[in-house]
Scaffold this active site. Structure first.
Site, PDB file in Angstrom:
ATOM      1  N   PRO A  19       0.827  -1.209   0.000  1.00  0.00           N
ATOM      2  CA  PRO A  19       0.000   0.000   0.000  1.00  0.00           C
ATOM      3  C   PRO A  19       0.862   1.261   0.000  1.00  0.00           C
ATOM      4  O   PRO A  19       1.671   1.466   0.896  1.00  0.00           O
ATOM      5  CB  PRO A  19      -0.799  -0.101   1.297  1.00  0.00           C
ATOM      6  CG  PRO A  19      -0.690  -1.523   1.715  1.00  0.00           C
ATOM      7  CD  PRO A  19       0.619  -2.010   1.194  1.00  0.00           C
ATOM      8  N   GLU A  20       0.705   2.070  -1.008  1.00  0.00           N
ATOM      9  CA  GLU A  20       1.324   3.386  -1.030  1.00  0.00           C
ATOM     10  C   GLU A  20       0.286   4.391  -0.546  1.00  0.00           C
ATOM     11  O   GLU A  20      -0.875   4.038  -0.324  1.00  0.00           O
ATOM     12  CB  GLU A  20       1.783   3.725  -2.461  1.00  0.00           C
ATOM     13  CG  GLU A  20       2.882   2.827  -2.998  1.00  0.00           C
ATOM     14  CD  GLU A  20       4.274   3.319  -2.578  1.00  0.00           C
ATOM     15  OE1 GLU A  20       4.374   4.435  -2.046  1.00  0.00           O
ATOM     16  OE2 GLU A  20       5.244   2.569  -2.790  1.00  0.00           O
TER      17      GLU A  20
END
Length: 271
Positions: A2-3
């Site tokens: 997850p960015e």
DNA sequence: AAATCTCCCTGTAGGC
DNA sequence: TGCCTACAGGGAGATT
């Protein structure tokens, strides 16, 4: 992994489903995340409601009347909305059970994430207190990076991935934005010109903003689906492409390691 | 102060 | 086919 855009997409996806609903119970099947799930969350949330959600860097903030849940997705975490007929699957570690059969379900195979409790003001929590500015804020720009980097010999890639400098620039976006700005990841942060920081900050803002827009088109996936937002659709210019030809000039991309992280760059386009 | 190293964990990929 | 090992990676905390 997850960015920041995925975290923001997650926040927008869950917000309308959890805000205003009464919390009936918090079920913890696996409390051992990066740190143990805070006991205040396991025992103290029943009867409260989430009033609003926010995000700081990659930390999701879920506010109740008495405090705030700080939730990080680590490398492999996700949240999604399910109903109480759906059995938990492997690595579904925590359920926030609401009225009307709605459940906010936390899933994290590698357990690098965390779910912590903070009293107000949450901004003074030690995990959030010393964070740098948001990349999309006006506080983050060429002048800021230029001033902060003077005298620093650390490689520019390490510099922009330091959450005390700016939050939310993960390995993928660091590689991509340095390529777009034509800057080698090994360059000493303190020797990069203001003009090049202008290009770099512009690309960081653009790539993150665009990814949030793309994520917004797949919000429906957060309800009952696999909780995966749409940044996987985006085409990557260098990340994961070591040894392959540069999409701009055709030179073979080089892959090196910095701080135990893969860095990929074009030796011709990036100087 | 700044730079570097270590660790947490499991799915995946590669070797045989 | 299946077992075994190496490895990736966010980010805090320890160490140099």
């Amino acid at each position: 992994m997850p960015e920041l855009p995925e975290v923001e997409t997650s926040r927008r996806g869950i917000d309308p489903h959890i805000c205003g609903r009464s919390i009936l119970e918090v079920r913890v099947r696996q409390p051992q995340l990066r740190w143990p799930v805070s006991p205040e969350i396991i025992n103290g949330l029943t009867g409260q409601r989430f009033l609003r959600t926010d995000r700081r860097g990659k930390y999701l903030l879920l506010y109740t009347e008495s405090g705030c849940v700080i939730l990080h997705l680590g490398m492999s975490g996700s949240v999604r909305i399910v109903d109480n007929s759906q059995e938990p699957r492997k690595h579904d570690h925590v359920d926030f059970v609401f009225s009307d059969g709605v459940i906010l379900r936390y899933h994290d195979p590698r357990r690098f994430g965390c779910i912590l409790w903070s009293k107000f003001p949450v901004e003074e929590h030690e995990l959030l207190r010393d964070l740098g500015p948001e990349p999309l804020s006006d506080a983050f720009g060429a002048d800021y990076l230029y001033e902060r980097s003077r005298g620093r010999k650390t490689p520019i890639k390490s510099f922009i991935m330091d959450s005390h400098v700016v939050v939310g620039v993960g390995n993928i976006y660091a590689n991509e934005s340095l390529f777009m700005a034509g800057i080698r990841p090994q360059a000493a942060a303190g020797s990069v010109s203001r003009a090049r920081y202008q290009a770099l900050t512009g690309h960081i803002k653009a790539v993150i903003a665009r990814a949030i827009e793309v994520g917004g088109t797949t919000l429906r996936d957060f309800v009952g689906g696999d909780g995966k937002p749409g940044y996987f659709q985006q085409s990557l210019l260098v990340y994961g492409r070591g040894g392959e030809p540069c999409k701009s000039c055709g030179s073979l991309l080089k892959e090196i390691r910095q701080n135990q992280r893969a860095s990929v760059y074009c030796p011709s386009c990036q100087r």
